[in-house]
Design a protein around this motif. Structure first.
Motif, PDB file in Angstrom:
ATOM      1  N   VAL A  24       0.823  -1.222   0.000  1.00 17.27           N
ATOM      2  CA  VAL A  24       0.000   0.000   0.000  1.00 17.27           C
ATOM      3  C   VAL A  24       0.854   1.267   0.000  1.00 17.27           C
ATOM      4  N   ALA A  25       2.169   1.131   0.091  1.00 20.73           N
ATOM      5  CA  ALA A  25       3.045   2.299   0.105  1.00 20.73           C
ATOM      6  C   ALA A  25       3.174   2.882  -1.300  1.00 20.73           C
ATOM      7  N   PRO A  26       3.339   4.211  -1.409  1.00 20.10           N
ATOM      8  CA  PRO A  26       3.509   4.813  -2.736  1.00 20.10           C
ATOM      9  C   PRO A  26       4.779   4.362  -3.436  1.00 20.10           C
ATOM     10  N   ARG A  29      11.017   2.274  -2.390  1.00 18.00           N
ATOM     11  CA  ARG A  29      12.402   2.759  -2.421  1.00 18.00           C
ATOM     12  C   ARG A  29      12.739   3.619  -1.214  1.00 18.00           C
ATOM     13  N   GLY A  30      11.714   4.062  -0.477  1.00 20.65           N
ATOM     14  CA  GLY A  30      11.982   4.920   0.665  1.00 20.65           C
ATOM     15  C   GLY A  30      12.136   6.366   0.242  1.00 20.65           C
ATOM     16  N   TYR A  31      13.282   6.964   0.523  1.00 17.83           N
ATOM     17  CA  TYR A  31      13.495   8.377   0.229  1.00 17.83           C
ATOM     18  C   TYR A  31      13.549   8.637  -1.274  1.00 17.83           C
ATOM     19  N   ASP A  32      12.967   9.760  -1.668  1.00 16.17           N
ATOM     20  CA  ASP A  32      13.061  10.223  -3.050  1.00 16.17           C
ATOM     21  C   ASP A  32      14.208  11.220  -3.123  1.00 16.17           C
ATOM     22  N   LEU A  97       7.463   3.504   5.210  1.00 16.60           N
ATOM     23  CA  LEU A  97       7.489   3.707   3.760  1.00 16.60           C
ATOM     24  C   LEU A  97       6.593   4.861   3.330  1.00 16.60           C
ATOM     25  N   ASN A  98       5.414   4.963   3.941  1.00 18.04           N
ATOM     26  CA  ASN A  98       4.500   6.049   3.591  1.00 18.04           C
ATOM     27  C   ASN A  98       5.045   7.400   4.025  1.00 18.04           C
ATOM     28  N   VAL A  99       5.665   7.462   5.194  1.00 14.80           N
ATOM     29  CA  VAL A  99       6.205   8.726   5.683  1.00 14.80           C
ATOM     30  C   VAL A  99       7.457   9.125   4.898  1.00 14.80           C
ATOM     31  N   ALA A 100       8.311   8.155   4.591  1.00 17.69           N
ATOM     32  CA  ALA A 100       9.567   8.453   3.895  1.00 17.69           C
ATOM     33  C   ALA A 100       9.333   9.100   2.543  1.00 17.69           C
ATOM     34  N   ALA A 101       8.237   8.728   1.882  1.00 14.96           N
ATOM     35  CA  ALA A 101       7.949   9.276   0.558  1.00 14.96           C
ATOM     36  C   ALA A 101       7.532  10.743   0.622  1.00 14.96           C
ATOM     37  N   LEU A 102       7.157  11.213   1.822  1.00 18.19           N
ATOM     38  CA  LEU A 102       6.641  12.579   1.950  1.00 18.19           C
ATOM     39  C   LEU A 102       7.498  13.456   2.854  1.00 18.19           C
ATOM     40  N   LEU A 103       7.954  12.904   3.975  1.00 21.75           N
ATOM     41  CA  LEU A 103       8.645  13.696   4.994  1.00 21.75           C
ATOM     42  C   LEU A 103       9.926  12.982   5.427  1.00 21.75           C
ATOM     43  N   PRO A 104      11.003  13.167   4.704  1.00 21.28           N
ATOM     44  CA  PRO A 104      12.232  12.418   5.001  1.00 21.28           C
ATOM     45  C   PRO A 104      12.792  12.659   6.395  1.00 21.28           C
ATOM     46  N   LEU A 105      12.719  13.877   6.908  1.00 21.71           N
ATOM     47  CA  LEU A 105      13.266  14.151   8.232  1.00 21.71           C
ATOM     48  C   LEU A 105      12.463  13.433   9.314  1.00 21.71           C
ATOM     49  N   LEU A 106      11.140  13.478   9.198  1.00 22.83           N
ATOM     50  CA  LEU A 106      10.302  12.753  10.149  1.00 22.83           C
ATOM     51  C   LEU A 106      10.556  11.254  10.033  1.00 22.83           C
TER      52      LEU A 106
END
Length: 239
Positions: A24-26, A29-32, A97-106
């Motif tokens: 379900v993750a976008p 790969r983790g960080y963009d 995975l969901n957070v990494a795609a949007l907010l790398p620091l968090l």
């Protein structure tokens, strides 16, 4: 339902959510790289792609741990002692995975918390504990430690705090120091072995580039294998 059984059910449910999270993750790969000031497509601190296949083993182990803990060891004190830390660690892993795609620091803060909780859980298990209790936690803690280091290295290089090369070398040293300390204190050969797997993945990921990182990672993997042997010998003395 008493508190220990409730925690056991929650841990098993979150473990299933973790196993399903890549579906379900976008992105898996983790960080963009485009989220950082300095876009680094292939950071030297990152292991080769094949190394992440260990998640299949981690999923299976954690499900085994959660199922046995819920069905046969719900009231066991040694199992319940680690559940709060494991619940937090697995929850963060399921959301990462969901957070990494949007907010790398968090996401980086989350993975540091995940590693800390996983290591805390491992340190609260006895070296002589049954495999279903200890082995999945040790493997998860080992990979979480490596993943936290990689995440910090990627973010530090991507934000331009240091060069990607220096970030990789610094993380290699930090992983060795932390890995040796945790493996020997926990007397966990599996924790050290998983960290060696991650370091060897960094070696493979740098074949043909960044020779200092490549050979440093290979040396680190060798050191962690030696530490695994020492930890195994110390654990056998307690058996």
């Amino acid at each position: 339902m008493n508190r220990s059984r409730t925690r056991a059910v929650w841990l098993f449910a979150l473990t299933i959510a973790l196993a399903l999270s890549p579906l379900v993750a976008p992105s898996v790969r983790g960080y963009d790289p485009r989220d950082f000031a300095y876009s680094i497509a292939d950071p030297p601190v990152q292991p080769a792609g094949y190394a992440f296949s260990i998640w299949l083993v981690l999923f299976a182990g954690l499900i085994w741990h959660g199922w046995r803990g819920m069905t046969a060891r719900a009231a066991a004190p040694d199992w319940d002692r680690i559940r709060p830390a494991m619940i937090v660690a697995v929850l963060m892993a399921a959301l990462w995975l969901n957070v990494a795609a949007l907010l790398p620091l968090l996401a980086t803060a989350m993975i540091l918390g995940m590693a800390g909780c996983a290591v805390a859980a491992l340190l609260r298990t006895a070296p002589t504990a049954e495999p279903a209790l200890r082995w999945p936690v040790a493997a998860f803690a080992g990979w979480s430690t490596a993943a936290a280091g990689v995440a910090v290295g990627v973010v530090a290089g991507g934000m331009g705090l240091v060069s990607a090369f220096l970030a990789a070398l610094t993380i290699l040293l930090a992983l060795l120091i932390i890995g040796i300390a945790v493996a020997l204190r926990a007397r966990s050969a599996l924790y050290a072995g998983v960290l060696a797997w991650a370091l060897f993945g960094i070696f493979v990921g740098n074949l043909g580039s960044a020779p200092a990182v490549r050979w440093g990672a290979l040396a680190g993997a060798g050191i962690m294998i030696a530490v695994a042997l020492i930890a195994a010998r110390r654990a056998r003395r307690l058996a």
